[in-house]
Design a protein around this motif. Structure first.
Motif, short mmCIF file in Angstrom:
data_model
loop_
_atom_site.label_atom_id
_atom_site.label_comp_id
_atom_site.label_asym_id
_atom_site.label_seq_id
_atom_site.Cartn_x
_atom_site.Cartn_y
_atom_site.Cartn_z
N THR A 252 -2.44 -3.75 -10.12
CA THR A 252 -2.14 -5.02 -9.50
C THR A 252 -2.93 -5.06 -8.14
O THR A 252 -3.59 -6.04 -7.87
CB THR A 252 -0.72 -4.72 -8.96
OG1 THR A 252 -0.51 -3.49 -8.51
CG2 THR A 252 0.22 -4.69 -10.20
N LYS A 253 -3.08 -4.13 -7.15
CA LYS A 253 -3.95 -4.01 -6.12
C LYS A 253 -4.56 -2.89 -5.94
O LYS A 253 -4.68 -1.77 -6.59
CB LYS A 253 -2.96 -4.14 -4.89
CG LYS A 253 -1.99 -5.59 -4.70
CD LYS A 253 -2.54 -6.45 -4.22
CE LYS A 253 -1.80 -7.74 -4.13
NZ LYS A 253 -0.62 -7.73 -3.41
N ASN A 254 -5.90 -3.17 -5.10
CA ASN A 254 -6.70 -2.22 -4.69
C ASN A 254 -6.57 -1.79 -3.47
O ASN A 254 -6.90 -2.79 -2.52
CB ASN A 254 -8.28 -2.39 -5.01
CG ASN A 254 -9.02 -1.25 -4.90
OD1 ASN A 254 -8.61 -0.04 -4.70
ND2 ASN A 254 -10.38 -1.42 -4.95
N PHE A 255 -5.90 -0.87 -2.93
CA PHE A 255 -5.76 -0.60 -1.45
C PHE A 255 -6.76 0.41 -1.04
O PHE A 255 -6.78 1.77 -1.73
CB PHE A 255 -4.33 0.10 -1.26
CG PHE A 255 -3.25 -0.92 -1.66
CD1 PHE A 255 -3.14 -2.05 -1.12
CD2 PHE A 255 -2.03 -0.32 -2.48
CE1 PHE A 255 -2.23 -2.97 -1.40
CE2 PHE A 255 -0.87 -1.13 -2.76
CZ PHE A 255 -1.12 -2.59 -2.27
N LYS A 256 -7.23 0.41 0.20
CA LYS A 256 -8.06 1.27 0.71
C LYS A 256 -7.98 1.54 2.35
O LYS A 256 -7.54 0.83 2.90
CB LYS A 256 -9.54 0.93 0.57
CG LYS A 256 -10.20 0.45 -0.83
CD LYS A 256 -11.32 0.19 -0.89
CE LYS A 256 -12.17 -0.07 -2.22
NZ LYS A 256 -13.51 -0.25 -2.43
N SER A 257 -8.17 2.83 2.50
CA SER A 257 -8.03 3.34 4.16
C SER A 257 -9.20 4.12 4.45
O SER A 257 -9.51 5.04 3.56
CB SER A 257 -6.46 3.96 4.30
OG SER A 257 -5.35 3.10 3.76
N THR A 258 -9.46 4.15 5.70
CA THR A 258 -10.29 5.23 6.29
C THR A 258 -9.64 5.59 7.54
O THR A 258 -9.38 4.83 8.64
CB THR A 258 -11.79 4.31 6.71
OG1 THR A 258 -12.28 4.19 5.19
CG2 THR A 258 -12.53 5.51 7.10
#
Length: 630
Positions: free
Chosen positions: A308-314
């Motif tokens: 459904t979604k591609n989530f990214k965090s730094t």
């Protein structure tokens, strides 16, 4: 001429000087030889030490019986001190499993992160499925800590091997994953899983790495997740899949666009929400300058059916006194308001129950009431009983609304007469109409206020039912899953907005709302006289009678059937209440007699009525003044 004599003292002096020079030359040569010998000894010792270290490291490589110096030296050139971790027996593609009654976790040696997270009590897509919901599996996650060394190397923990150690303290399972730079220097991920919990403790800390790492810079923690589809309708699930976060004490979300980006000043949690399931990383220490991004992976729901979604965090992790020390938590489980609320970490705010009064209604009325009912009865019956209780509680307001409409209906002939009498003087007509209302003891706004009071409850229901995980995969009548659409027929084609199937509960809800609006709109049109300069309300109401059911039919075809069931029962009960009130509680003759009696009684103007009368009189005076000037 005087003859020179042989000077014995001079000869002895020169001899001594020569001997001294020879001794100095010999002594310097001997010291030089000793220095050279010492240097050779030190070089030999250093080579011997390096050889010993290389041999020791090489001997620790699994299945290696002969020292592979080239391989070890290459590791040392690439990884520096962290080459030590690559020589341990744990330096292989392997996993360590910890689990409790709710969740099963597999942590990889390579990278030290959670490679699989399976929820034991939830099935994917369908209740008859053999596949459990897995938030993390098959490399859909990237969890990496980027480190910079003092000799300018950039290392990624996802490529390095950690050493696992499992222990127990009471009933708590503890898994320590250590990325070692030496016997007593390491980076550690520490997982603590408690019984019957979806929340686990997660610590990131280092020991004795300040001489190895460049601690003047931050270590970037990168956390990416491609969220798997877990529900029957991928479009409906994707509508509620989004990043939530707490930034400087305020919970917010990144949005539902094709590509959403956010930068957070001080983040305390990041939540990857997948409608009914969430992966949440929490930190006791606020993390500054966090960057987030969300990408929608569903371009065509017929083709894009896996993610459904591609989530990214730094998340930049700062060193403290030369070391990392972050106390964190992972939550990997259902997006259940009651479960999240018990942790007292503000993470229950990721459940979209609405803002302001809508959120209060859901949190303090709908959630506890529905939770109580669903604890001892079927979910379909619970929705019906829940709806009945809400409607009974709202019935006094409904009664006042209908009573006001009945009074306005009785006064309509007199209002029409006033309108005809002062047809050329709108201001005078308005003044006389207000006088009539005052004499009859009728408040034209009395019918609007009760209706306005009911609107927040209606809106709250639109927020509550899509968020109620209790409905997931619970059937009622022909609906297999009250959290998804109740398909009764699969269409061989796709209709824009409507979809490729026919759901029955939205049809029933549309029929019910049609008859409800037919009844209420008729009364309102009879009660409210047409005002000059205002839109023709009769025409608008006629349009709404047909438009509202059509909108209900189109948009709710893909919504959860629990919400459609609620709307169907709600409108059905309202129609029943209307019929009962009109038949047994409202008598037009009695209302008319009461109004006529009220006209004979002296009336005291309220402040609002007096203010309105004075404003009208002033407007009328100004109008007359303008006429005289002309």
């Amino acid at each position: 001429m005087e003859q020179k004599k042989f000077d014995l003292n001079s000869i002895i002096g020169f001899a001594l000087i020569f001997v001294i020079i020879l001794w100095m030359m010999y002594n310097n040569r001997e010291n030089e030889v000793k220095e050279q010998a010492k240097a050779k000894t030190e070089i030999a010792a250093d080579k011997k030490a390096k050889a010993a270290t290389t041999k020791e490291v090489a001997n620790t490589i699994k299945d290696t019986t002969v020292a592979d110096s080239d391989k070890v030296l290459k590791l040392q050139e690439t990884l520096g001190s962290f080459a030590y971790s690559a020589t341990l027996p744990s330096a292989k593609e392997d996993f360590t499993t910890i689990e409790n009654e709710f969740i099963k976790l597999k942590i990889a040696n390579k990278g030290g992160f959670i490679a699989e997270a399976t929820l034991k009590n939830y099935k994917k897509i369908d209740k008859n499925s053999n596949e459990l919901v897995a938030l993390i599996k098959n490399n859909n996650v990237n969890f990496n800590l980027q480190l910079q060394t003092k000799d300018n190397r950039v290392l990624n923990t996802k490529d390095l091997f950690f050493e696992p150690t499992v222990s127990k303290v009471g009933e708590n399972q503890i898994l320590s994953m250590k990325l070692k730079a030496g016997a007593n220097s390491y980076l550690e991920y520490k997982y603590v899983l408690k019984p019957k919990e979806y929340m686990l403790d997660f610590d990131i800390q280092s020991q004795a790495l300040n001489s190895t790492l460049n601690t003047s810079n931050v270590a970037d923690l990168q956390w990416d997740l491609k969220t798997y589809r877990n529900e029957k309708s991928i479009s409906y699930e994707n509508r509620y899949a989004e990043i939530y976060f707490e930034n400087e004490g305020k919970v917010d979300y990144a949005g539902l666009g094709k590509q959403e980006d956010e930068t957070l000043e001080k983040a305390t949690f990041i939540a990857y929400k997948q409608h009914f399931f969430s992966s949440i990383l929490l930190s006791q220490t606020p993390i500054e300058n966090v960057k987030l991004s969300s990408t929608d992976l569903v371009n065509d729901e017929k083709i894009d059916t896996v993610f459904t979604k591609n989530f990214k965090s730094t998340l930049p992790l700062a060193f403290k006194n030369g070391e990392l020390d972050y106390k964190m938590n992972w939550y990997l489980g259902p997006t259940d308001y009651r479960i999240l609320n018990k942790y007292d970490k503000n993470i229950e705010e990721i459940v979209p129950l609405g803002w302001g009064i809508f959120g209060w209604i859901n949190k303090f009325i709908f959630v506890p009431l529905f939770g109580f009912l669903s604890s001892f009865m079927g979910l379909g019956i619970a929705i019906i009983i829940f709806t009945i209780l809400i409607k009974i509680a709202m019935s006094p307001i409904t009664f006042k609304s209908f009573l006001s409409q009945a009074k306005m209906k009785v006064l309509r002939p007199e209002i029409t007469e006033i309108g005809e009498k002062f047809s050329k003087d709108p201001m005078k007509k308005q003044q006389e109409t207000m006088k009539l209302y005052n004499k009859a003891g009728v408040n034209p706004m009395a019918g609007c206020v009760p209706a306005l009071i009911q609107i927040p409850f209606m809106y709250a229901s639109f927020q509550f039912f899509p968020s109620a995980i209790e409905l997931r995969q619970k059937g009622f009548l022909w609906a297999d899953d009250l959290s998804s659409f109740d398909e009764i027929y699969k269409l061989p084609f796709h209709i824009p907005v409507y979809g490729d199937h026919i759901s029955l509960f939205p049809i029933l809800a549309s029929i019910a709302i049609f008859f409800y609006m037919k009844m209420t709109s008729g009364d309102q049109m009879m009660a409210q006289p047409q005002q000059e300069g205002m839109p023709d309300m009769a025409k608008i109401m006629k349009i709404m009678i047909y438009l509202s059911p059509i909108m209900m039919l189109l948009f709710f075809n893909n919504y959860g059937s629990g919400l459609s069931l609620y709307n169907f029962i709600s409108n059905l009960i309202t129609i029943g209440i209307m019929i009962v009130i009109k038949r047994y509680f409202i008598n037009s003759d009695k209302i008319h007699a009461q109004i006529q009696e009220n006209k004979t009684k002296p009336k005291t103007e309220s402040k609002f009525q007096r203010k309105m009368r004075e404003m009208m009189e002033q407007a009328e005076a100004q109008k007359q003044l303008q006429k005289k000037k002309k």
